[in-house]
Design a protein around this motif. Structure first.
Motif, PDB file in Angstrom:
ATOM      1  N   GLY A 199       0.789  -1.235   0.000  1.00  0.00           N
ATOM      2  CA  GLY A 199       0.000   0.000   0.000  1.00  0.00           C
ATOM      3  C   GLY A 199       0.818   1.279   0.000  1.00  0.00           C
ATOM      4  N   GLN A 200       2.120   1.192  -0.265  1.00  0.00           N
ATOM      5  CA  GLN A 200       2.941   2.395  -0.137  1.00  0.00           C
ATOM      6  C   GLN A 200       2.722   3.391  -1.269  1.00  0.00           C
ATOM      7  N   THR A 201       2.181   2.930  -2.386  1.00  0.00           N
ATOM      8  CA  THR A 201       1.739   3.842  -3.443  1.00  0.00           C
ATOM      9  C   THR A 201       0.223   3.960  -3.431  1.00  0.00           C
ATOM     10  N   LEU A 202      -0.426   2.816  -3.276  1.00  0.00           N
ATOM     11  CA  LEU A 202      -1.882   2.787  -3.419  1.00  0.00           C
ATOM     12  C   LEU A 202      -2.605   3.570  -2.319  1.00  0.00           C
ATOM     13  N   ILE A 203      -2.170   3.422  -1.086  1.00  0.00           N
ATOM     14  CA  ILE A 203      -2.915   4.080   0.006  1.00  0.00           C
ATOM     15  C   ILE A 203      -2.874   5.612  -0.135  1.00  0.00           C
ATOM     16  N   PRO A 204      -1.679   6.213  -0.390  1.00  0.00           N
ATOM     17  CA  PRO A 204      -1.695   7.663  -0.623  1.00  0.00           C
ATOM     18  C   PRO A 204      -2.570   8.056  -1.816  1.00  0.00           C
ATOM     19  N   THR A 205      -2.594   7.218  -2.848  1.00  0.00           N
ATOM     20  CA  THR A 205      -3.436   7.505  -4.016  1.00  0.00           C
ATOM     21  C   THR A 205      -4.910   7.511  -3.617  1.00  0.00           C
ATOM     22  N   LEU A 206      -5.280   6.531  -2.791  1.00  0.00           N
ATOM     23  CA  LEU A 206      -6.672   6.465  -2.330  1.00  0.00           C
ATOM     24  C   LEU A 206      -7.001   7.676  -1.451  1.00  0.00           C
ATOM     25  N   LYS A 207      -6.064   8.032  -0.584  1.00  0.00           N
ATOM     26  CA  LYS A 207      -6.326   9.152   0.321  1.00  0.00           C
ATOM     27  C   LYS A 207      -6.525  10.452  -0.446  1.00  0.00           C
ATOM     28  N   GLN A 208      -5.847  10.551  -1.573  1.00  0.00           N
ATOM     29  CA  GLN A 208      -6.034  11.757  -2.393  1.00  0.00           C
ATOM     30  C   GLN A 208      -7.233  11.635  -3.333  1.00  0.00           C
ATOM     31  N   ARG A 209      -7.976  10.568  -3.192  1.00  0.00           N
ATOM     32  CA  ARG A 209      -9.172  10.342  -4.010  1.00  0.00           C
ATOM     33  C   ARG A 209      -8.843  10.270  -5.502  1.00  0.00           C
ATOM     34  N   LEU A 210      -7.677   9.727  -5.803  1.00  0.00           N
ATOM     35  CA  LEU A 210      -7.277   9.597  -7.199  1.00  0.00           C
ATOM     36  C   LEU A 210      -7.586   8.205  -7.749  1.00  0.00           C
ATOM     37  N   ALA A 211      -8.116   7.337  -6.910  1.00  0.00           N
ATOM     38  CA  ALA A 211      -8.535   6.012  -7.359  1.00  0.00           C
ATOM     39  C   ALA A 211      -9.779   5.644  -6.564  1.00  0.00           C
ATOM     40  N   SER A 212     -10.647   4.858  -7.191  1.00  0.00           N
ATOM     41  CA  SER A 212     -11.871   4.479  -6.493  1.00  0.00           C
ATOM     42  C   SER A 212     -12.223   3.027  -6.773  1.00  0.00           C
ATOM     43  N   PRO A 213     -11.388   2.099  -6.293  1.00  0.00           N
ATOM     44  CA  PRO A 213     -11.693   0.687  -6.507  1.00  0.00           C
ATOM     45  C   PRO A 213     -12.958   0.287  -5.729  1.00  0.00           C
ATOM     46  N   SER A 214     -13.639  -0.743  -6.246  1.00  0.00           N
ATOM     47  CA  SER A 214     -14.825  -1.220  -5.532  1.00  0.00           C
ATOM     48  C   SER A 214     -14.418  -2.119  -4.375  1.00  0.00           C
ATOM     49  N   VAL A 215     -13.350  -2.879  -4.610  1.00  0.00           N
ATOM     50  CA  VAL A 215     -12.894  -3.805  -3.568  1.00  0.00           C
ATOM     51  C   VAL A 215     -11.361  -3.830  -3.554  1.00  0.00           C
ATOM     52  N   LEU A 216     -10.804  -3.759  -2.357  1.00  0.00           N
ATOM     53  CA  LEU A 216      -9.359  -3.895  -2.201  1.00  0.00           C
ATOM     54  C   LEU A 216      -9.095  -5.327  -1.758  1.00  0.00           C
ATOM     55  N   VAL A 217      -8.225  -6.007  -2.484  1.00  0.00           N
ATOM     56  CA  VAL A 217      -7.899  -7.396  -2.154  1.00  0.00           C
ATOM     57  C   VAL A 217      -6.485  -7.416  -1.581  1.00  0.00           C
ATOM     58  N   SER A 218      -6.393  -7.570  -0.285  1.00  0.00           N
ATOM     59  CA  SER A 218      -5.088  -7.581   0.358  1.00  0.00           C
ATOM     60  C   SER A 218      -4.374  -8.890   0.079  1.00  0.00           C
ATOM     61  N   LEU A 219      -3.115  -8.794  -0.285  1.00  0.00           N
ATOM     62  CA  LEU A 219      -2.336  -9.999  -0.588  1.00  0.00           C
ATOM     63  C   LEU A 219      -1.421 -10.399   0.570  1.00  0.00           C
TER      64      LEU A 219
END
Lengths: 261, 787
Positions: free
Chosen positions: A30-50
Motif C-alpha cells: 500500500g505504499q503507493t496505493l494508500i496515498p493515491t486512495l487518500k487523495q481520491r485519485l482512485a476508487s476501486p470497488s474492492v481492495l484485495v489484500s495480498l
C-alpha cells in the motif's frame, strides 16, 4: 478516500477469485496505493489484500541457485535475506524504515514506477516474474511507465532472481522523494553483463545494451568511457533535465561497476 | 561554571516532556461535543471568473449541514493587511479586497470557493465533489516582470494594475547614491533570485470555531503565534465581533516559522460558521492544502550593485527588487520587502550611500508573507553575495574586504534610517575564524581534491533587526498596530507564580527560559514558576511571537512586572519586620533588613499579601499581582559571522556540506542550550533554502512542487554537525535584560555562506561560475559547470 469493500483472502485461489470482481484492486504493502486512495485519485470497488496468503510469503534459494522471493515479501525482509547481496542492499535503500516494513516486491513490480528500484534489479538479473497464471521473463515484463505484461487481475506470486557472479545497484536520488533520479543495476554473469537503468527514461526501466557489450568485453569503469545514452527520451522535470539524466546514466553506471568489482 | 538555574543556565526544556511523550495538546486534539467538519472546495486553476456555483445537488448529500459560498460573506469584511506602505511618489499602496471565500474570481490554485460543513469530513469532501462550478479560465499572471508590463492581465480588476507599490528608500538619497556609483572605481553587479519557500511547520493549520448562544461568546481555537492579533484583526476588521465577546485560544502549536502569524480565511470561516450553524465547526488542513493555502515566503528577484573606491572601501549600494505578494495581501506581506528588508541593506558595513527600490507585485499565486527572518534573509543574501563576488573580481580576501568595511563605532546611524546600538563585528569574525578553523581549510581542500572532489569555503556576516518594535516608529511607517508586549506576574499565596505573557511559545522554549529570568530576579527556584500563554481570556494584551521579539519585548515586560512585585513585596516585608522599606534587601528568596540578622522568607511575604492579618492595609492593597506593558525604544541588532565548507562532486554536481560554523552576538543569553537549538534549527532552514527547497509554479500558475515528492525538505543526513558559538556578547543597551533575540539568525546568516562556498568550490575546480541561484541542486550545479 472513497468507500470500498475490503477482502483479505488466505489462499491464492481465493485472491484470484476476489480479483475477478468489477473494479477490484490488489493491495500489496500500500505504499503507493494508500496515498493515491487518500487523495481520491482512485476508487476501486474492492481492495484485495495480498498480505495474508501463505504461498506468497518467504524467501529461499532455488535448485538452480536462484533467489526465490514470495510476491508479498516486504523490502525489509529482502534486505535481511542472504544469498544475493546486491539485491538485499537495494531493498535496504528503498524509502525509509516504515516504507520497507510495509512495501512489497510484488507491489513494486506490479506498479512499475519509472523511478522505482526493484525493476532495475529484476531486469538486470534476468529475473522471472511468476504469477498465478504463468511465468514472465523480466525482458518481456516491463512495458513502459507504470505498464507491465500483467493482465487484469493477475497476481505476482513469486520473483526468481538468478544470482550473478558480482553485482551492484547504485542509486542517485531525486532530492525530494529520494526515489531514483537515476539508478543503475549492473550484474555480471558467467555469460555476460546485464545493465538496467531506472529513473531516467520516459519509457521506464531499460537495458543499456552498449554498456552491456562494453562491460562484457571488459568489466571495468573505463570500458564505459565515451558511451552515452541519447538525452532524447530521458525524463526532464523539476529535478533534472534530459541532458542531466543522460549524463548521470554514464556516471552512475561507472560507479556501479566500480562498487561491484 | 554552568549554573544550575536562573539566567545563563542551560535548564532543560520542561515543555519537551509533554511533546516527547505525546501529551501535548494541539488544536487538532480539541474535539467539542456536537462539532461539525468543514471541507473547503479550492480552485484548481490559477485565475478564473466565477460564472456560477450550483450547490443544490451537494446540499442534498448525506450529512451535509450547510454549504457556504462567497455570497454568504458579502455582509462581513475582508481579510485585512496590517501594514500600509506609502510609495516613493507619496501614494498609498494598492490594496485589493480579500474575501473570506472567493467572490467573482478565483486568483490562485487553492483559493477557497465554497465551504461544506457536514457531520463528517468524508461527507463534506463527498459533497464538495458534487458542487457544480462554472469557471471561465483567464490567463494566469505568474512571472513578476510580465505582470508589470503595460496591459498585462490584472489579478484584481478594480486595481489600476498589478503593482502594489513602488517603494524607494531613502528616496531623498537616490541622487547621491547614483552619483557615488557613477564615480566609483569598481562596481560589482549581481542579479539573483531569492527562492520562494513553503514554511512546512510539522503541525498543519487547524481552526475550531465555537459559539455560545447563552452569552453570545465566540471562541476560536487556532494554530497561531499571536492570539491577540487574530482577535483584533478578525474581530474588528472581518466579523465585527467586539473583543469581550471573542476569545482566541492557541494551545500547543507545532511550529510556526512566521506562517502562523497571519490571520487566515479559514479562521474567520470557522468562527462565522459556528454561529450560523449553531455548532462547533472544525477544519484541519491536510498537508496538500497547506502547500496551497499557507502563506509562502521570500520570492524576490533582485539586482544589486556594490560600488567601491580604489582602496576597496564600499561607497554605495543600490538595489532593485521585485517582491511577489501573491494574489492577496497577507497580514504583514507589505512590510516584509520594505521595512524589514530595506532598513538592513547597510549590513555590517559603513557604506555611506544606500538606496533600495522595491516593486511589490500581485500574481496568481498563494500570498507571500513573513517566513523565518522575513526580509532580513533577503537583504543579507544579496549583500553578502555581492561582496563575495566583488572580492573575487578584485582578487582580495573576502574576510579582509569585509573587515575593512565594518562599522566599528556604536551607536551607529545607518543611511537606511536605523541606529545600531551595539556590536563588535571583528570579535564575531575572530571567533568564527577560530571555530571554523579557517587556517586549516587549505589542507582540507587538498584532502578533498585527492578524492576527486572540489572543496569551497564560504563566509558571510549578517545583521538583523529584532525585538519588533517601537510602536510610535512603526506607526509612522504604516503599521496598523502597536508592537509592545505585556506580562502579568501573579504571585500566589504560598509563593508559587504564574506569569501570563503575550508572547506565544511554539518551539522557542519560553516555558523554560522565561521562568529562569523571574527566578533569578527573586532568588527562588524555577520550578515554582509557570508560564501561561496562548489564550486571550487568560493573558494580557500581547502582540505574540515573531521577529525574534519574545524575550526582548515580552521578556522586558515580564522584568518590569517582576520589579513591581519586588517593590511591593519589600513594602510588605518592611512591615512584617517593622523596618524601613529602604533597608530591605532581597537575596536568595529572603528579605532581610540591612545590617541586622532580621529576615523573612519569600513565602512569608506572599502569604501575608493574601492573608493580610498583619499588613499595611492603609498603605497598600492586599494581593501580589502586577502587570506591565513594554514598548521598546529601538530594535535590537543581533549580528554574526558564518562559515560553510562544501564538497562538490564534479561528476554529478551534488553539494555536500562538510562543515558549518556560526559565531553569533545575541547580547546576553538566558539559556545557552535553547539558544544553540534555535541556531541549529535556523541553519537547517537556511541550508534547506540554499540547497534543497523551492516552491515552483508553471506558467499556468499550477503549483508543481505541491507535495514532499517534489518539495525537498531538509533531512538530518543533509546536514553536518555544526559549530555554534555565542560567547561574543555586546548587550543591547536599551532593554533591561540586554538581550537581542536569536530565533531567526540561523536562517538569515546561513544561505549566503552556502552559496559563497559552492561558487568557491566550482572556481577552485576551474569553472568560471559567478553565481548560482538557490537552491543549488545537483542538476543546477552540473548545468553551471557545463556552461
Amino acid at each position: 478516500m472513497y468507500n470500498f469493500e475490503f477482502e483479505k483472502p488466505g489462499t491464492l485461489a481465493d485472491a484470484v477469485a476476489a480479483m475477478s470482481a468489477d473494479e477490484a484492486q490488489a493491495l500489496g504493502g500500500g505504499q503507493t496505493l494508500i496515498p493515491t486512495l487518500k487523495q481520491r485519485l482512485a476508487s476501486p470497488s474492492v481492495l484485495v489484500s495480498l498480505s495474508g496468503i501463505g504461498e506468497m510469503q518467504g524467501i529461499c534459494m532455488g535448485d538452480q541457485g536462484e533467489m526465490c522471493i514470495g510476491g508479498s515479501s516486504t523490502h525489509a525482509s529482502v534486505a535481511a535475506a542472504s544469498g544475493y547481496r546486491a539485491l538485499s542492499a537495494l531493498a535496504g535503500q528503498i524509502g525509509d524504515p516504515a516504507v520497507r516494513a510495509r512495501g512489497t516486491i510484488g507491489g513494486s513490480l506490479a506498479n512499475n514506477d519509472p523511478s522505482a528500484c526493484y525493476p532495475a534489479a529484476a531486469l538486470a538479473s534476468g529475473a522471472t516474474i511468476k504469477t498465478n497464471a504463468r511465468e514472465i521473463a523480466a525482458d518481456d515484463y516491463f512495458e513502459g511507465m507504470f505498464a507491465t505484461a500483467l493482465d487484469e487481475g493477475e497476481i505476482i506470486t513469486e520473483v526468481r532472481f538468478p544470482v550473478p557472479e558480482i553485482a551492484h545497484y547504485e542509486k542517485f536520488v531525486q532530492p525530494a522523494s529520494r526515489f531514483a533520479l537515476v539508478g543503475v543495476f549492473v550484474a555480471k554473469f558467467k555469460d555476460g553483463v546485464r545493465v538496467a537503468v531506472t529513473g531516467a527514461s520516459e519509457e521506464g526501466v531499460f537495458r543499456w545494451s552498449e554498456a552491456e557489450a562494453a562491460l562484457s568485453a571488459n568489466f571495468a569503469a573505463e570500458a564505459l568511457d565515451g558511451l552515452t545514452v541519447d538525452a532524447e527520451g530521458m525524463i526532464g522535470d523539476l529535478h533534472g533535465s534530459k541532458e542531466y539524466r543522460a549524463h548521470l546514466v554514464n556516471v552512475i553506471t561507472k560507479r556501479a561497476v566500480k562498487a561491484a568489482a | 561554571m554552568p549554573k544550575d538555574g536562573g539566567i545563563g543556565a542551560s535548564s532543560k526544556r520542561r515543555e519537551d516532556i509533554r511533546f516527547l511523550t505525546g501529551t501535548g495538546k494541539y488544536t487538532d486534539d480539541i474535539n467539542i461535543r456536537g462539532q461539525a467538519y468543514v471541507h473547503f472546495l479550492r480552485s484548481d486553476v490559477a485565475h478564473a471568473k466565477i460564472n456560477g456555483i450550483d450547490t443544490s445537488a451537494a446540499a442534498a448529500m448525506p450529512g451535509v449541514v450547510q454549504i457556504f459560498t462567497g455570497a454568504d460573506f458579502e455582509a462581513v469584511g475582508g481579510i485585512p493587511c496590517g501594514w500600509e506602505i506609502t510609495d516613493r511618489h507619496g501614494k498609498a499602496m494598492q490594496e485589493p479586497k480579500h474575501p473570506v471565500l472567493a467572490h467573482g474570481k478565483v486568483r490562485h490554485v487553492g483559493d477557497p470557493i465554497a465551504a461544506v460543513v457536514a457531520e463528517s469530513l468524508e461527507q463534506a469532501r463527498d459533497a464538495a465533489e458534487a458542487i457544480e462550478l462554472d469557471l471561465e479560465e483567464l490567463p494566469a499572471v505568474v512571472n513578476m516582470k510580465a505582470a508589470l508590463v503595460e496591459g498585462a492581465t490584472k489579478v484584481h480588476d478594480d486595481l489600476d494594475n498589478n503593482l502594489c507599490y513602488d517603494w524607494g528608500f531613502v528616496e531623498e538619497n537616490k541622487g547621491a547614491v547614483d552619483a557615488a556609483i557613477k564615480g566609483a572605481a569598481h562596481v560589482t553587479t549581481l542579479e539573483l533570485v531569492n527562492n520562494r519557500l513553503v514554511a512546512n511547520p510539522m503541525e498543519p493549520r487547524v481552526a475550531v470555531g465555537e459559539y455560545d448562544r447563552a452569552d453570545g461568546q465566540h471562541t476560536l481555537h487556532t494554530t497561531s503565534q499571536n492570539p491577540h492579533v487574530i482577535r483584533l484583526l478578525m474581530g474588528a476588521f472581518v466579523l465585527g465581533i467586539p473583543e469581550h465577546k471573542l476569545r482566541v485560544v492557541a494551545p500547543d502549536v507545532g511550529g510556526g516559522f512566521g506562517t502562523k502569524i497571519f490571520h487566515y480565511a479559514e479562521e474567520a470561516f470557522c468562527t462565522f460558521a459556528a454561529k450560523a450553524v449553531n455548532r462547533p465547526v472544525k477544519w484541519t488542513s491536510s498537508r496538500s492544502e497547506a502547500f496551497m493555502s499557507d502563506a509562502h515566503g521570500r520570492d524576490h528577484v533582485t539586482k544589486i550593485e556594490l560600488a567601491l573606491d580604489k582602496d576597496n572601501n564600499f561607497v554605495a549600494v543600490r538595489t532593485e527588487t521585485l517582491a511577489n505578494m501573491g494574489a492577496y495581501l497577507s497580514t504583514f506581506a507589505s512590510s516584509v520587502p520594505t521595512w524589514l528588508h530595506g532598513t538592513l541593506m547597510a549590513g555590517n558595513y559603513k557604506t555611506p550611500n544606500v538606496y533600495v527600490n522595491v516593486k511589490a507585485v500581485f500574481t496568481n499565486t498563494v500570498p507571500v508573507d513573513a517566513y523565518r527572518g522575513a526580509g532580513r534573509p533577503e537583504a543579507t543574501y544579496q549583500l553578502e553575495r555581492v561582496i563575495d563576488m566583488a572580492a573575487r573580481e578584485l582578487g582580495v580576501d573576502p574576510i579582509a574586504l569585509r573587515r575593512q568595511n565594518y562599522i566599528t563605532e556604536f551607536p551607529y546611524a545607518t543611511p537606511v534610517a536605523v541606529e545600531y546600538d551595539t556590536g563588535d563585528y571583528n570579535a564575531t569574525m575572530d571567533k568564527l575564524e577560530e571555530i571554523a578553523d579557517i587556517k586549516g581549510f587549505a589542507a582540507r581542500r587538498k584532502e578533498s581534491e585527492a578524492r576527486g572532489m572540489m572543496r569551497g569555503l564560504g563566509i558571510n556576516n549578517y545583521i538583523e533587526a529584532c525585538g519588533i518594535a517601537p510602536s510610535n516608529l512603526v506607526g509612522q511607517l504604516g503599521a496598523r498596530a502597536g508592537l509592545y508586549d505585556a506580562a502579568t506576574v501573579r504571585v500566589n499565596a504560598t509563593g508559587s507564580i504564574s506569569v501570563m505573557v503575550g508572547a506565544h511559545s511554539h518551539g522557542q522554549g519560553h516555558e523554560t527560559a522565561f521562568p529562569q529570568v523571574v527566578a533569578e530576579m527573586l532568588g527562588i527556584d524555577e520550578s515554582m514558576i509557570d508560564i501561561v500563554h496562548g489564550d486571550t481570556s487568560k493573558i494580557p494584551f500581547g502582540m505574540g511571537t515573531y521577529g525574534s521579539r519574545s524575550l526582548a519585548v515580552c521578556g522586558s515586560a515580564m522584568v518590569r512586572a517582576t520589579e513591581k512585585i519586588i517593590n511591593k513585596a519589600k513594602k510588605i516585608a518592611a512591615h512584617l519586620m517593622e523596618a524601613s522599606e529602604a533597608d530591605i534587601e532581597l537575596k536568595d528568596g529572603n528579605f532581610s533588613v540591612a545590617g541586622t540578622d532580621k529576615s523573612v522568607a519569600w513565602g512569608d511575604v506572599t502569604l501575608a499579601a493574601y492573608v493580610p492579618h498583619n499588613y499595611p492595609l492603609e498603605d497598600i492593597e492586599p494581593g501580589l499581582e502586577e502587570t506591565a506593558f513594554y514598548d521598546p525604544a529601538n530594535f535590537t541588532y543581533p549580528a554574526g559571522a558564518y562559515a560553510c565548507e562544501v564538497e562538490v562532486d564534479p561528476d554529478t554536481g551534488k553539494v555536500t556540506i562538510a562543515r558549518f560554523a556560526a559565531a553569533d552576538d545575541f547580547g546576553n543569553v538566558i539559556n545557552p542550550m535553547i539558544v544553540s537549538g534555535q541556531v541549529h534549527g535556523g541553519i537547517a532552514q537556511g541550508i534547506g533554502q540554499a540547497l534543497l527547497e523551492s516552491c515552483v509554479y508553471d506558467e499556468d500558475g499550477q503549483l508543481l512542487s505541491a507535495s514532499y515528492m517534489d518539495y525537498t525538505m531538509p533531512r538530518a543526513d543533509d546536514l553536518p554537525f555544526y559549530s555554534v558559538d555565542h560567547s561574543c556578547q555586546t548587550p543591547c543597551t536599551h532593554n533591561p535584560l540586554g538581550v537581542k533575540g536569536c530565533g531567526e539568525a540561523g536562517a538569515i546568516g546561513s544561505p549566503p555562506s552556502v552559496i559563497n562556498a559552492v561558487i568557491d568550490a566550482l572556481n577552485s575546480g576551474g569553472h568560471d561560475v559567478k553565481h548560482i541561484d538557490m537552491p543549488a541542486t545537483p542538476a543546477k550545479v552540473w548545468a553551471a559547470m557545463q556552461s
